[in-house]
Design an enzyme around this catalytic site. Structure first.
Site, mmCIF file in Angstrom:
data_model
loop_
_atom_site.group_PDB
_atom_site.id
_atom_site.type_symbol
_atom_site.label_atom_id
_atom_site.label_comp_id
_atom_site.label_asym_id
_atom_site.label_seq_id
_atom_site.Cartn_x
_atom_site.Cartn_y
_atom_site.Cartn_z
ATOM 1 N N SER A 510 -86.170 -1.637 102.209
ATOM 2 C CA SER A 510 -86.259 -1.680 100.744
ATOM 3 C C SER A 510 -84.972 -2.083 100.044
ATOM 4 O O SER A 510 -84.964 -2.221 98.815
ATOM 5 C CB SER A 510 -86.727 -0.325 100.203
ATOM 6 O OG SER A 510 -88.102 -0.151 100.436
ATOM 7 N N LYS A 513 -85.406 -5.000 97.696
ATOM 8 C CA LYS A 513 -85.857 -4.924 96.303
ATOM 9 C C LYS A 513 -84.742 -5.247 95.310
ATOM 10 O O LYS A 513 -85.011 -5.654 94.179
ATOM 11 C CB LYS A 513 -86.427 -3.532 96.018
ATOM 12 C CG LYS A 513 -87.688 -3.191 96.815
ATOM 13 C CD LYS A 513 -88.226 -1.829 96.404
ATOM 14 C CE LYS A 513 -89.541 -1.506 97.099
ATOM 15 N NZ LYS A 513 -89.372 -0.958 98.432
ATOM 16 N N SER A 566 -88.338 3.548 94.859
ATOM 17 C CA SER A 566 -88.447 2.604 95.977
ATOM 18 C C SER A 566 -89.893 2.401 96.425
ATOM 19 O O SER A 566 -90.179 2.259 97.613
ATOM 20 C CB SER A 566 -87.589 3.056 97.170
ATOM 21 O OG SER A 566 -87.317 1.960 98.027
#
Length: 730
Positions: A510, A513, A566
């Protein structure tokens, strides 16, 4: 050793299994504020106590406990129980200096004297707490080299009883305290303080049964019939729980009679008022209040034996259930009962606590006929939030217990539509109790062989990508850690000050992102616009976002959920706001990476959920620094928490809230401040964390990146140590 008397059944104690390895090593179970709230809840002397810690720094007791837990990757709950078991320091309001100096009993054997000069190096509250955590970690780290440490797979005679530890944690407790009774005291305290999940006042029902229970004083009391239930509670608050969860609660007395029943026992009459019986002075008093003989229930002595006696009801008693008055002069509500008035600070309290008592109009002159009592609190089991605050609480014994996260809220089966919102004064009127967490999963280590048991508790991730043995490369000063990759850089200059395997290519999960956020903002994402959820287009592979088809959410709020929590699905919804063709958007992400000169980075998804999305710590330094130069990305990554309501709600659960997924960002640090951060995790990536921090002493900023942290249960311990090291090293 002294301990708190509690209600856990001695027959439930299994000397072979006291605590799981997962539980004792869960160092993130409580933060500083949680520990402080726990001490305050028990009115502990330690609430305001300060002492030198193991590094000779003067700190509060809660800070000392927290730091020892993080440093040694041991559950702070373990330390709290040790402090009580050894010296009663949680409940003792005025301990002696000797109790404080030998707080956890570390270094003291059965035949030792605390005045022995050789033991003085162990003396002091801070040293004792640190040592209690350190020795458990030392047992784990040195098990294979020290045959005298008790372990699984072997049997021991302890106090004349055969014990075969089922977990290493259990074995280590016997190594530390080689007595059955002392460890039973530990277990008893743990069960009382930390094993109950559902607070008093909860209505619970097994997933495969029709029986409904009230949790009261830590036990489950079954309702015999629906009339006994609905005269006390609104059935909408019933929580469906796993059958295995029901087994964790001792069975208590049955609730069989409807509330506010008129009971007759011999020649005596009573009004049942929840858990008390109010005697009628005479049968005439019963008749004067309008009760019909058919409403009276015959009750034997057994039926009424468990109830306490309340105030006598006479013929002059006008409202035995109390009255709710609205005073004309200030338009405020008051509850009147037994000659006293109690202010109702929020009208929702009247609706929750007294749904069947009508509001009467009154004047201040009438109110003056009564003496004042304390302001009313919400009844136990009530879910509430404070307007302007993102935290949700449940009431237990008049105190508000913070439900730690949205995952905890959903995991316990609470219903978002049952939350009421009150003003700040009403919220403050409820003292703060212990935060509410989910029960940890219990994993018993393999007891067939010592080697298997050891493997079960090592902080290892077998799927995680690792740099081959012998190929590890360091830059500058070496920081000793099991984390596969770390990088420390000067934020202003971009200079890498220290690192480990910073050029190794690995999945970044993640952390992706952050790049996605940068690219979306570059392409003109309008945060004030909104997006409707369409599962076919937006549902991610790892989908945990609470949303149903057709619900609409502001883009800014999706940004919160995607970067702070997240979550994957909100990111896919946002990308769809700027580019319907997600593959084309990913291509532009890769083009941007190449334009920045990043040769080891490739994006295969917008969320990082694919293993083909890879980078290095060296490349990611550029990505993170570029991304946080965008004010919106910088600000959102720096938020500690958020809350919002869906623009269009369909499932009756419009409110979303959460704290930052980086636990370190929620805490106050003595030497630095976390400006922004982003977490990431896949089995193959391990735990990942990128942070921009600022040193308090000179305002110098550092970017710290960790990738491939194998210790998922204690994922913030090593980044915390690395950050502390950075502050002192550079």
């Amino acid at each position: 050793a002294p301990y708190l008397s509690v209600s856990a059944e001695e027959s439930d104690f299994d000397p072979n299994y006291i605590i799981s390895d997962e539980e004792i090593q869960n160092s993130g179970s409580m933060n500083r504020e949680d520990i402080q709230a726990f001490l305050e809840d028990y009115k502990s002397y330690l609430t305001g106590y300060r002492s030198l810690d193991a590094e000779n720094a003067n700190r509060t007791a809660s800070d000392i406990i927290y730091r020892a837990a993080i440093k040694h990757r041991i559950n702070p709950k373990y330390l709290l129980v040790k402090l009580q078991k050894e010296q009663s320091l949680i409940t003792n309001s005025s301990p002696t200096q000797k109790q404080l100096d030998w707080a956890t009993g570390y270094g003291i054997c059965d035949d030792c004297s605390m005045s022995d000069p050789a033991l003085q190096k162990h003396k002091g509250f801070g040293i004792q707490v640190d040592s209690a955590a350190a020795i458990i970690r030392w047992y784990y780290d040195n098990l294979s080299m020290q045959p005298w440490i008790k372990r699984t797979g072997q049997s021991y005679i302890i106090d004349g009883q055969l014990v075969r530890p089922a977990t290493l944690a259990t074995a280590f407790l016997y190594t530390y305290t080689p007595h059955i009774h002392g460890n039973q005291n530990f277990w008893t305290l743990w069960q009382k303080w930390f094993d109950q999940v559902y607070p008093d006042g909860s209505l619970i029902k097994g997933s495969n049964s029709s029986s409904i229970y009230l949790i009261q004083n830590g036990i489950k009391r079954p309702f015999k019939n629906m009339s006994a239930l609905i005269t006390r509670f609104d059935p909408k608050y019933i929580l469906n729980v796993p059958e295995t969860e029901l087994k964790n609660y001792e069975l208590g007395a049955e609730i069989s009679l409807p509330n506010y029943s008129i009971l007759k026992n011999g020649g005596n009459y009573y009004l049942l008022d929840y858990d008390s019986l109010r005697p009628f002075a005479s049968y005439e008093a019963v008749r004067s209040l309008g009760y019909h003989p058919d409403e009276i229930i015959e009750a034997n002595s057994t039926d009424i034996a468990s109830f306490s006696l309340g105030k006598v009801i006479t013929a002059e008693t006008t409202a035995p259930l109390g009255r709710v008055l609205r005073v004309k002069e200030n338009n405020k509500l008051y509850y009147i009962n037994d000659g006293k008035y109690y202010s109702i600070t929020d009208e929702k309290i009247a609706k929750i606590n007294y749904p069947n008592i009508p509001v009467e109009n009154a004047t201040a002159i009438e109110l003056a006929n009564f003496t004042p009592g304390d302001p009313l609190k919400l009844k136990d089991g009530t879910l509430f939030g404070i307007t302007g605050n993102n935290k949700i609480y449940v009431v237990e014994n008049g105190k508000k217990r913070h439900i730690a996260s949205e995952d905890v809220f959903n995991g316990l089966g609470f219903n978002w539509s049952n939350i009421i919102w009150v003003d700040e004064f009403t919220g403050l009127n409820h003292p703060t109790g212990q935060p509410l967490y989910l029960r940890s999963k219990i994993q018993i280590a393999d007891t067939t062989a010592t080697g298997s048991a050891t493997t079960a508790v090592e902080p290892a991730n077998e799927k995680m990508y690792k740099t081959p043995a012998g190929e590890t490369e360091y830059i500058s000063e070496k920081f000793d850690t099991a984390v596969n990759t770390y990088l420390i850089a000067d934020y202003e200059t971009g200079e890498v000050l220290a690192g480990k395997n910073i050029d190794d290519v690995r999945p970044i999960a993640s952390l992706t992102k952050v790049m996605t956020a940068y690219q979306m903002m570059k392409e003109g994402l309008n945060l004030n616009s909104s997006k409707t959820y369409e599962p076919a287009d937006h549902k991610a592979v790892y989908h945990t976002f609470r949303i149903v088809a057709g619900e609409r959410i502001y883009n800014r709020h999706l940004f919160y959920a995607g970067l702070i929590s997240s979550l994957n699905t909100p990111i896919k919804m946002l990308v769809d706001s700027v580019e319907e063709n997600e593959s084309a958007f990913i291509t532009r992400m890769n083009t941007q990476a190449k334009d920045w000169g990043l040769k080891n980075t490739i994006f295969d998804s917008v969320t990082g959920e694919t293993l083909e999305t890879e980078s290095t710590a060296g490349d990611y330094l550029t990505i993170y620094k570029k991304a946080i130069n965008n004010n919106e990305v910088n600000n959102i990554l720096g938020m500690k928490s958020y809350q919002y309501d869906e623009l269009k709600d369909i499932d009756g659960q419009p409110r979303h809230y959460d704290d930052h997924s980086n636990l370190l960002a929620l805490q106050t640090h003595a030497t630095y401040n976390i400006i922004n951060s982003k977490t990431g995790y896949l089995d193959e990536a391990g735990d990942c964390l990128a942070m921009l921090i600022q040193r308090n002493s000179d305002a110098k900023k550092f970017i710290i990146i960790t990738m491939g942290n194998p210790d998922h249960n204690n994922k913030f311990s090593e980044p915390s140590r690395l950050t502390d090291w950075t502050i002192t090293q550079f």
